[in-house]
Design an enzyme around this catalytic site. Structure first.
Site, PDB file in Angstrom:
ATOM      1  N   PHE A  65     -84.915  47.819  -9.805  1.00 54.30           N
ATOM      2  CA  PHE A  65     -86.102  48.542 -10.254  1.00 54.30           C
ATOM      3  C   PHE A  65     -87.324  47.644 -10.044  1.00 54.30           C
ATOM      4  CE2 PHE A  65     -82.367  49.799 -12.599  1.00 54.30           C
ATOM      5  CZ  PHE A  65     -82.399  51.176 -12.559  1.00 54.30           C
ATOM      6  N   SER A 104     -78.695  55.881 -11.065  1.00 55.76           N
ATOM      7  CA  SER A 104     -79.120  54.939 -12.097  1.00 55.76           C
ATOM      8  C   SER A 104     -80.583  55.201 -12.464  1.00 55.76           C
ATOM      9  CB  SER A 104     -78.975  53.495 -11.596  1.00 55.76           C
ATOM     10  OG  SER A 104     -77.616  53.169 -11.421  1.00 55.76           O
ATOM     11  N   CYS A 111     -80.570  49.845 -17.515  1.00 55.12           N
ATOM     12  CA  CYS A 111     -79.961  50.615 -16.431  1.00 55.12           C
ATOM     13  C   CYS A 111     -78.821  51.468 -16.981  1.00 55.12           C
ATOM     14  CB  CYS A 111     -79.434  49.656 -15.363  1.00 55.12           C
ATOM     15  SG  CYS A 111     -78.536  50.474 -14.024  1.00 55.12           S
ATOM     16  N   THR A 113     -76.379  55.257 -16.325  1.00 54.80           N
ATOM     17  CA  THR A 113     -75.874  56.167 -15.304  1.00 54.80           C
ATOM     18  C   THR A 113     -75.961  57.622 -15.753  1.00 54.80           C
ATOM     19  OG1 THR A 113     -74.346  54.503 -14.456  1.00 54.80           O
ATOM     20  CG2 THR A 113     -73.855  56.778 -13.917  1.00 54.80           C
ATOM     21  N   ALA A 127     -72.579  52.671 -23.866  1.00 49.00           N
ATOM     22  CA  ALA A 127     -71.442  51.907 -24.351  1.00 49.00           C
ATOM     23  C   ALA A 127     -71.833  51.148 -25.615  1.00 49.00           C
ATOM     24  CB  ALA A 127     -70.985  50.917 -23.273  1.00 49.00           C
ATOM     25  N   HIS A 165     -80.738  44.989 -16.391  1.00 56.18           N
ATOM     26  CA  HIS A 165     -79.740  44.304 -17.227  1.00 56.18           C
ATOM     27  C   HIS A 165     -80.497  43.545 -18.314  1.00 56.18           C
ATOM     28  CE1 HIS A 165     -77.031  44.192 -13.402  1.00 56.18           C
ATOM     29  NE2 HIS A 165     -77.191  45.402 -13.890  1.00 56.18           N
ATOM     30  N   THR A 210     -97.438  40.894 -16.766  1.00 54.09           N
ATOM     31  CA  THR A 210     -97.761  39.496 -16.491  1.00 54.09           C
ATOM     32  C   THR A 210     -97.967  38.759 -17.815  1.00 54.09           C
ATOM     33  OG1 THR A 210     -98.848  40.091 -14.408  1.00 54.09           O
ATOM     34  CG2 THR A 210     -99.361  37.921 -15.342  1.00 54.09           C
TER      35      THR A 210
END
Length: 271
Positions: A65, A104, A111, A113, A127, A165, A210
């Site tokens: 991404f 995704s 991330c 699904t 999960a 992640h 930033t």
């Protein structure tokens, strides 16, 4: 508001689920305790793909991404599904234009699904590990969320490389207005703060930002958002004390790994 009463059920070992998860009702807070290390339970990664808990994690990058949020969606429903898993249903428009099962989508920088969709909303599975490690545990029905589809090879790279992640969460310490801009200070664990540098990049709830300054003594960093950014991401809708998902620049982690593992050997050429 009082926290939801929790009851343990036999869904997975040593995980306590709020009663409302079993009925499909919306909840204010979603919180899971740690899974036993000895368990060989089949879990999912932050992208929702199955893996066995005791196996080594696959570190290959499946989706990338940019941290440039495409739209803000709205949580329509969340809770235990008929299939026994935990589902999150989100209303959206832009990210549904070319969506397919298995795609995704980053939700607040996580991330996930796509497991189902229609013309107005899509569903992703969560999960237990994802809920433990991210701020998604604080979502409730009606919550706004940042959404971004995985990068395609033909897309412009407007932000920086974000994997979706989440490395951990931070807590909003302060929010101060200056003109039409907003200063935000976030407190982070020192284990994450070491990867955050002034004028470097950090993804906050999936938004590429930033870093302005890092305050080691306070274990904090700050950033400023212009008016346009404030109107198109969820950070300004949050309050002091709320969690945000953090993903640091992966380059810092790679360099640290090489230096600490002997990847750079003095006097030897590395190929």
């Amino acid at each position: 508001m009082m926290a939801a009463r929790t009851h343990c059920i036999n869904l997975i070992p040593k995980v306590c689920l709020p009663k409302s998860f079993r009925t499909g009702e919306s909840v204010t807070n979603l919180r899971f305790d740690c899974v036993s290390k000895s368990s060989k339970l089949s879990l999912k990664t932050s992208c929702g793909r199955s893996r066995t808990h005791h196996r080594r994690q696959n570190l290959s990058i499946r989706s990338v991404f940019t941290g440039i949020v495409e739209e803000m969606g709205e949580v329509k429903d969340l809770g235990m599904a008929d299939h026994g898993g935990f589902d999150l249903k989100i209303g959206a428009k832009v990210v549904l234009k070319d969506v397919k099962l298995g795609d995704s989508i980053a939700v607040n920088g996580t991330c996930l699904t796509v497991t189902g969709f229609n013309a107005e909303e899509f569903t992703v599975g969560l999960a237990p590990e994802t809920l433990r490690k991210t701020s998604l545990e604080e979502l409730k029905k009606g919550s706004p969320v940042n959404l971004e589809r995985a990068l395609q090879p033909v897309s412009r790279m407007g932000g920086h490389v974000v994997q979706g992640h989440v490395d951990g969460t931070g807590v909003i310490e302060s929010m101060e207005v200056e003109g039409d801009s907003l200063w935000v200070k976030v407190k982070a664990d020192k284990g994450l703060l070491k990867y955050i540098v002034p004028k470097g990049f950090v993804a906050v709830d999936g938004t590429s930002l930033t870093v302005v300054d890092v305050f080691d003594e306070e274990s904090c960093f700050n950033f400023m958002m212009i008016a346009y950014t404030q109107q198109n991401v969820v950070i300004p809708t949050k309050k002091i004390g709320q969690k945000v998902n953090l993903e640091v620049d992966i380059m810092g982690k790679y360099v640290e790994r090489l230096l600490t593992s002997g990847g750079f050997s003095k006097g030897k050429e590395n190929i």
